[in-house]
Design a protein around this motif. Structure first.
Motif, PDB file in Angstrom:
ATOM      1  N   LYS A  44       0.706  -1.454   0.104  1.00 59.12           N
ATOM      2  CA  LYS A  44       0.077   0.671  -0.053  1.00 59.12           C
ATOM      3  C   LYS A  44       1.240   1.173   0.088  1.00 59.12           C
ATOM      4  CE  LYS A  44      -0.450   0.022   5.557  1.00 59.12           C
ATOM      5  NZ  LYS A  44      -1.075  -0.699   6.394  1.00 59.12           N
ATOM      6  N   TYR A  45       2.245   1.465   0.795  1.00 56.01           N
ATOM      7  CA  TYR A  45       3.213   1.820   0.040  1.00 56.01           C
ATOM      8  C   TYR A  45       3.582   2.871  -1.042  1.00 56.01           C
ATOM      9  CZ  TYR A  45       2.009   2.622   5.654  1.00 56.01           C
ATOM     10  OH  TYR A  45       1.325   1.705   6.789  1.00 56.01           O
ATOM     11  N   ALA A  46       3.147   1.641  -2.283  1.00 52.88           N
ATOM     12  CA  ALA A  46       3.761   1.698  -3.236  1.00 52.88           C
ATOM     13  C   ALA A  46       3.358   1.765  -3.885  1.00 52.88           C
ATOM     14  CB  ALA A  46       5.158  -0.443  -3.721  1.00 52.88           C
ATOM     15  N   THR A 119     -14.472  -6.528 -14.107  1.00 46.48           N
ATOM     16  CA  THR A 119     -15.131  -6.497 -12.865  1.00 46.48           C
ATOM     17  C   THR A 119     -14.553  -6.397 -11.357  1.00 46.48           C
ATOM     18  OG1 THR A 119     -15.888  -8.936 -11.826  1.00 46.48           O
ATOM     19  CG2 THR A 119     -13.734  -8.728 -13.143  1.00 46.48           C
ATOM     20  N   THR A 120     -16.365  -6.174 -10.494  1.00 42.02           N
ATOM     21  CA  THR A 120     -15.530  -5.837  -9.184  1.00 42.02           C
ATOM     22  C   THR A 120     -14.265  -6.760  -8.303  1.00 42.02           C
ATOM     23  OG1 THR A 120     -17.465  -6.526  -8.317  1.00 42.02           O
ATOM     24  CG2 THR A 120     -17.508  -3.849  -9.340  1.00 42.02           C
ATOM     25  N   GLU A 121     -14.321  -8.141  -9.014  1.00 43.99           N
ATOM     26  CA  GLU A 121     -13.403  -8.415  -8.235  1.00 43.99           C
ATOM     27  C   GLU A 121     -12.194  -8.738  -8.339  1.00 43.99           C
ATOM     28  OE1 GLU A 121     -13.743 -11.132  -5.771  1.00 43.99           O
ATOM     29  OE2 GLU A 121     -16.216 -11.229  -6.157  1.00 43.99           O
ATOM     30  N   LEU A 122     -11.339  -7.108  -8.976  1.00 45.93           N
ATOM     31  CA  LEU A 122     -10.861  -6.989  -9.647  1.00 45.93           C
ATOM     32  C   LEU A 122     -10.452  -5.960  -8.905  1.00 45.93           C
ATOM     33  CD1 LEU A 122     -10.210  -7.162 -13.874  1.00 45.93           C
ATOM     34  CD2 LEU A 122      -9.098  -8.615 -12.385  1.00 45.93           C
ATOM     35  N   ILE A 123      -9.244  -6.176  -8.329  1.00 46.72           N
ATOM     36  CA  ILE A 123      -8.397  -4.959  -7.213  1.00 46.72           C
ATOM     37  C   ILE A 123      -7.494  -3.846  -7.927  1.00 46.72           C
ATOM     38  CG2 ILE A 123      -7.175  -3.919  -5.836  1.00 46.72           C
ATOM     39  CD1 ILE A 123      -7.275  -7.002  -3.949  1.00 46.72           C
ATOM     40  N   ALA A 124      -6.976  -2.884  -8.589  1.00 46.83           N
ATOM     41  CA  ALA A 124      -6.912  -1.794  -9.044  1.00 46.83           C
ATOM     42  C   ALA A 124      -5.731  -1.242  -8.330  1.00 46.83           C
ATOM     43  CB  ALA A 124      -7.213  -0.929 -10.259  1.00 46.83           C
ATOM     44  N   TYR A 135       7.151  -3.025 -12.552  1.00 48.43           N
ATOM     45  CA  TYR A 135       7.660  -4.348 -11.835  1.00 48.43           C
ATOM     46  C   TYR A 135       7.224  -4.892 -11.222  1.00 48.43           C
ATOM     47  CZ  TYR A 135      10.913  -4.890  -7.311  1.00 48.43           C
ATOM     48  OH  TYR A 135      11.020  -5.108  -6.901  1.00 48.43           O
ATOM     49  N   LEU A 136       5.676  -3.535 -10.247  1.00 47.31           N
ATOM     50  CA  LEU A 136       5.154  -3.597  -9.893  1.00 47.31           C
ATOM     51  C   LEU A 136       3.849  -4.492 -10.279  1.00 47.31           C
ATOM     52  CD1 LEU A 136       3.419  -3.423  -7.148  1.00 47.31           C
ATOM     53  CD2 LEU A 136       2.275  -1.260  -8.956  1.00 47.31           C
ATOM     54  N   ALA A 137       3.383  -5.499 -11.303  1.00 45.54           N
ATOM     55  CA  ALA A 137       3.237  -6.081 -12.070  1.00 45.54           C
ATOM     56  C   ALA A 137       3.438  -8.054 -12.182  1.00 45.54           C
ATOM     57  CB  ALA A 137       2.759  -6.067 -13.452  1.00 45.54           C
ATOM     58  N   TYR A 138       5.029  -7.466 -11.639  1.00 41.58           N
ATOM     59  CA  TYR A 138       6.117  -8.976 -11.756  1.00 41.58           C
ATOM     60  C   TYR A 138       6.431  -9.004 -10.177  1.00 41.58           C
ATOM     61  CZ  TYR A 138       8.107  -9.352 -16.826  1.00 41.58           C
ATOM     62  OH  TYR A 138       7.963  -9.356 -17.918  1.00 41.58           O
ATOM     63  N   GLN A 139       5.869  -7.878  -9.290  1.00 43.97           N
ATOM     64  CA  GLN A 139       6.128  -8.244  -8.062  1.00 43.97           C
ATOM     65  C   GLN A 139       5.166  -9.370  -7.732  1.00 43.97           C
ATOM     66  OE1 GLN A 139       7.432  -8.433  -4.944  1.00 43.97           O
ATOM     67  NE2 GLN A 139       9.100  -7.117  -4.995  1.00 43.97           N
ATOM     68  N   LEU A 140       3.831  -8.721  -8.070  1.00 47.97           N
ATOM     69  CA  LEU A 140       2.066  -9.440  -8.145  1.00 47.97           C
ATOM     70  C   LEU A 140       1.880 -10.358  -8.301  1.00 47.97           C
ATOM     71  CD1 LEU A 140       2.162  -6.455  -6.683  1.00 47.97           C
ATOM     72  CD2 LEU A 140      -0.280  -6.082  -7.642  1.00 47.97           C
ATOM     73  N   LEU A 141       2.979 -10.765  -9.463  1.00 49.80           N
ATOM     74  CA  LEU A 141       2.777 -12.206  -9.807  1.00 49.80           C
ATOM     75  C   LEU A 141       4.113 -12.787  -9.391  1.00 49.80           C
ATOM     76  CD1 LEU A 141       2.677 -11.326 -14.505  1.00 49.80           C
ATOM     77  CD2 LEU A 141       1.145 -12.766 -12.788  1.00 49.80           C
ATOM     78  N   SER A 142       4.728 -12.544  -8.751  1.00 45.73           N
ATOM     79  CA  SER A 142       5.355 -13.617  -8.290  1.00 45.73           C
ATOM     80  C   SER A 142       5.196 -14.708  -7.167  1.00 45.73           C
ATOM     81  CB  SER A 142       6.626 -13.054  -6.944  1.00 45.73           C
ATOM     82  OG  SER A 142       6.078 -12.097  -6.273  1.00 45.73           O
ATOM     83  N   LYS A 143       5.533 -15.951  -7.289  1.00 46.49           N
ATOM     84  CA  LYS A 143       4.740 -16.618  -6.374  1.00 46.49           C
ATOM     85  C   LYS A 143       4.756 -16.953  -4.829  1.00 46.49           C
ATOM     86  CE  LYS A 143       5.519 -22.041  -6.137  1.00 46.49           C
ATOM     87  NZ  LYS A 143       4.711 -21.873  -4.700  1.00 46.49           N
ATOM     88  N   GLY A 144       5.844 -16.128  -4.584  1.00 48.75           N
ATOM     89  CA  GLY A 144       5.689 -15.932  -2.629  1.00 48.75           C
ATOM     90  C   GLY A 144       4.852 -15.155  -3.006  1.00 48.75           C
ATOM     91  N   PHE A 145       4.204 -14.111  -3.843  1.00 53.69           N
ATOM     92  CA  PHE A 145       2.958 -13.005  -3.130  1.00 53.69           C
ATOM     93  C   PHE A 145       2.234 -13.427  -2.899  1.00 53.69           C
ATOM     94  CE2 PHE A 145       0.529  -9.541  -4.297  1.00 53.69           C
ATOM     95  CZ  PHE A 145       0.869  -8.684  -2.978  1.00 53.69           C
ATOM     96  N   PRO A 163      -9.605  -5.897  -0.244  1.00 56.41           N
ATOM     97  CA  PRO A 163      -8.264  -4.847  -1.242  1.00 56.41           C
ATOM     98  C   PRO A 163      -7.002  -4.833  -0.142  1.00 56.41           C
ATOM     99  CG  PRO A 163     -10.298  -4.447  -1.695  1.00 56.41           C
ATOM    100  CD  PRO A 163     -10.953  -5.508  -0.592  1.00 56.41           C
ATOM    101  N   GLU A 164      -7.509  -4.212   1.956  1.00 52.87           N
ATOM    102  CA  GLU A 164      -7.181  -3.808   2.606  1.00 52.87           C
ATOM    103  C   GLU A 164      -6.055  -5.531   3.171  1.00 52.87           C
ATOM    104  OE1 GLU A 164      -9.899  -1.537   2.239  1.00 52.87           O
ATOM    105  OE2 GLU A 164     -10.403  -4.264   2.577  1.00 52.87           O
ATOM    106  N   GLN A 165      -6.107  -6.808   2.866  1.00 56.04           N
ATOM    107  CA  GLN A 165      -5.472  -7.713   3.108  1.00 56.04           C
ATOM    108  C   GLN A 165      -3.817  -7.940   1.950  1.00 56.04           C
ATOM    109  OE1 GLN A 165      -8.119 -10.800   3.411  1.00 56.04           O
ATOM    110  NE2 GLN A 165      -7.938 -11.353   4.706  1.00 56.04           N
ATOM    111  N   VAL A 166      -4.388  -7.708   0.423  1.00 59.27           N
ATOM    112  CA  VAL A 166      -3.553  -6.992  -0.357  1.00 59.27           C
ATOM    113  C   VAL A 166      -2.616  -6.465  -0.331  1.00 59.27           C
ATOM    114  CG1 VAL A 166      -3.153  -6.905  -2.581  1.00 59.27           C
ATOM    115  CG2 VAL A 166      -5.519  -8.401  -2.230  1.00 59.27           C
ATOM    116  N   GLY A 167      -3.114  -4.788   0.318  1.00 57.21           N
ATOM    117  CA  GLY A 167      -2.368  -3.670   0.466  1.00 57.21           C
ATOM    118  C   GLY A 167      -1.260  -4.031   1.256  1.00 57.21           C
ATOM    119  N   ALA A 168      -1.337  -4.873   2.268  1.00 59.88           N
ATOM    120  CA  ALA A 168      -0.651  -4.754   3.634  1.00 59.88           C
ATOM    121  C   ALA A 168       0.335  -5.749   3.737  1.00 59.88           C
ATOM    122  CB  ALA A 168      -1.666  -5.268   4.543  1.00 59.88           C
TER     123      ALA A 168
END
Length: 448
Positions: A44-46, A119-124, A135-145, A163-168
């Motif tokens: 969420k800070y990025a 769809t509202t199932e997507l977080i923007a 780079y951010l997109a690749y971060q979110l695709l990484s297996k660990g994330f 969305p809050e859980q993802v942002g944290a």
């Protein structure tokens, strides 16, 4: 495939690339050690989490459903039309990174190239200053994330995160220039891997064309030893003397499914088979079936029975029109209007034979050639009027059994090629994870 076209997917990424000189403990279990000069911070800070919604879809903006995003690659799947557009949609802008909060294990991430709605199932996620969107997109695709986010889901049938859980969630973040270098390296390497995957997918297409050619030849009696007669139709040519030609509507009942908004977020209702559940080769995949809120009156006469065929009469891709699946499941299922249900009520007909015949016609290009590129459909009336060859029931049974055995070899080859694709995708995922967590140093491998 030549040796220059191969990738050693068995070798660990970190062992084939340089490492950074100095590492430090990230304090995050799944990240482990990261380059000492990198930061570790909450997502969420990025990036800002955008919650913009519109009450209805604007006519001038494209719509993006989860079915349009390919798992683990960040690419669009454009071959299927939207099956149900929600009245409330997520609004996003060019450069936003979209992340699916529903079933996050599917790793559906997309960097928006244009403004649109989805769809509202997507977080923007909108990158803040000094954050490279790729780079951010690749971060979110990484297996660990993905694994970390997936461990926090709630809901058994439709697991999702907020969305809050993802942002944290914590991510590793180098300098902006280094982010660009990593993104450029991954663009180049994933493009190379994707090119190899596409070659294998073309090989699968060729094998399935071979399969369709043999299926059509046998299903139309060309290897029969009896006397032949002219069928009256060039696509069939001569057929065995004792066979007949009939319009499909005279031997089968054909009906559309439900025109209904698909709620892929629902956890209960009636399972409704949709286009993605029917593969190009005509296999039925019920691993991910959405639900529909339908009353008993609405379901009257539309529930599927074992032996029903599901015919894809409408698709964004011409070569998918005509793919036909055999339904052989217990339980309550229905289907969407983009699939026509074909039912043979009399014992004179073997649905397996006709499934093979339709898929053979599709593989030979009949359905795609029958319509122009704009109107890629083969509707109920056209299918009902379709002239098909009809052998005796015994002959139908024999052909269905024979083709099952004959096509087994091709199916085995297809399966092996698909296994190779899986290995390439695993290597792709490992490379992304290694790069965005700093396990490999790629700075000297690219020029910006």
């Amino acid at each position: 495939m030549s040796s220059s076209d191969t990738i050693d997917v068995s070798t660990a990424s970190a062992a084939t690339h340089s490492r950074y000189d100095e590492y430090a403990d990230s304090g995050v279990e799944w990240l482990g050690e990261v380059p000492a000069h990198w930061d570790v911070l909450s997502l969420k800070y990025a990036a800002q989490i955008i919650q913009d919604k519109l009450d209805e879809k604007p006519e001038n903006l494209p719509y993006l459903g989860l079915e349009h995003i390919e798992s683990e690659t960040g690419r669009l799947v454009k071959e299927e039309p939207a099956e149900g557009v929600s009245s409330t949609v997520r609004h996003f802008k060019e450069g936003d990174v979209l992340f699916s909060k529903l079933r996050p294990y599917l790793a559906k991430v997309y960097l928006a190239e244009t403004e649109g709605v989805g769809t509202t199932e997507l977080i923007a996620l909108r990158s803040k200053v000094e954050i490279c969107e790729k780079y951010l997109a690749y971060q979110l695709l990484s297996k660990g994330f993905i694994d970390r986010v997936d461990s926090m889901t709630y809901g058994a049938k439709m697991p999702r995160v907020s969305p809050e859980q993802v942002g944290a969630r914590l991510i590793a973040l180098p300098s902006f220039d280094e982010q660009r270098a990593i993104a450029a390296f991954l663009d180049r390497e994933t493009e190379r891997i994707d090119a190899l995957i596409e070659k294998k997918e073309r090989l699968i297409d060729l094998l399935e064309e071979m399969r369709a050619t043999e299926v059509l030849a046998v299903a139309t009696g060309r290897n029969n030893e009896s006397e032949f007669k002219w069928s009256g139709y060039p696509r069939y040519g001569d057929i065995p003397e004792e066979w007949r030609v009939s319009s499909l509507k005279w031997i089968a009942d054909i009906d559309y499914g439900h025109t209904v908004q698909l709620d892929r977020t629902a956890t209960e209702g009636v399972p409704i088979i949709s286009l993605p559940n029917v593969s190009k080769s005509g296999q039925l995949d019920l691993e991910d079936v959405p639900f529909a809120d339908l009353s008993s009156d609405e379901l009257e006469g539309t529930l599927l029975r074992p032996g029903d065929l599901l015919f894809n009469w409408r698709s964004g891709s011409a070569d998918h029109v005509g793919k036909t699946a055999y339904f052989d499941e217990d339980g309550v299922y229905t289907h969407v209007s983009f699939l026509l249900r074909i039912r043979f009520d009399r014992e004179d007909y073997n649905p397996r034979y006709f499934q093979m015949l339709f898929n053979g016609l599709r593989g030979a290009g009949y359905f795609s050639a029958a319509k122009n590129k704009v109107n890629r459909t083969f509707n109920q009336t056209e299918l009902g009027n379709l002239k098909i060859v009809v052998p005796s029931k015994d002959e139908q049974d024999r052909i269905a059994s024979y083709l099952h055995k004959r096509t087994a070899r091709i199916d085995t080859l297809v399966r092996k090629v698909k296994e190779g694709i899986v290995r390439l995708k695993e290597y792709r995922a490992a490379l992304i994870s290694a790069a965005v967590t700093g396990q490999i140093d790629v700075r000297e491998k690219v020029q910006l």
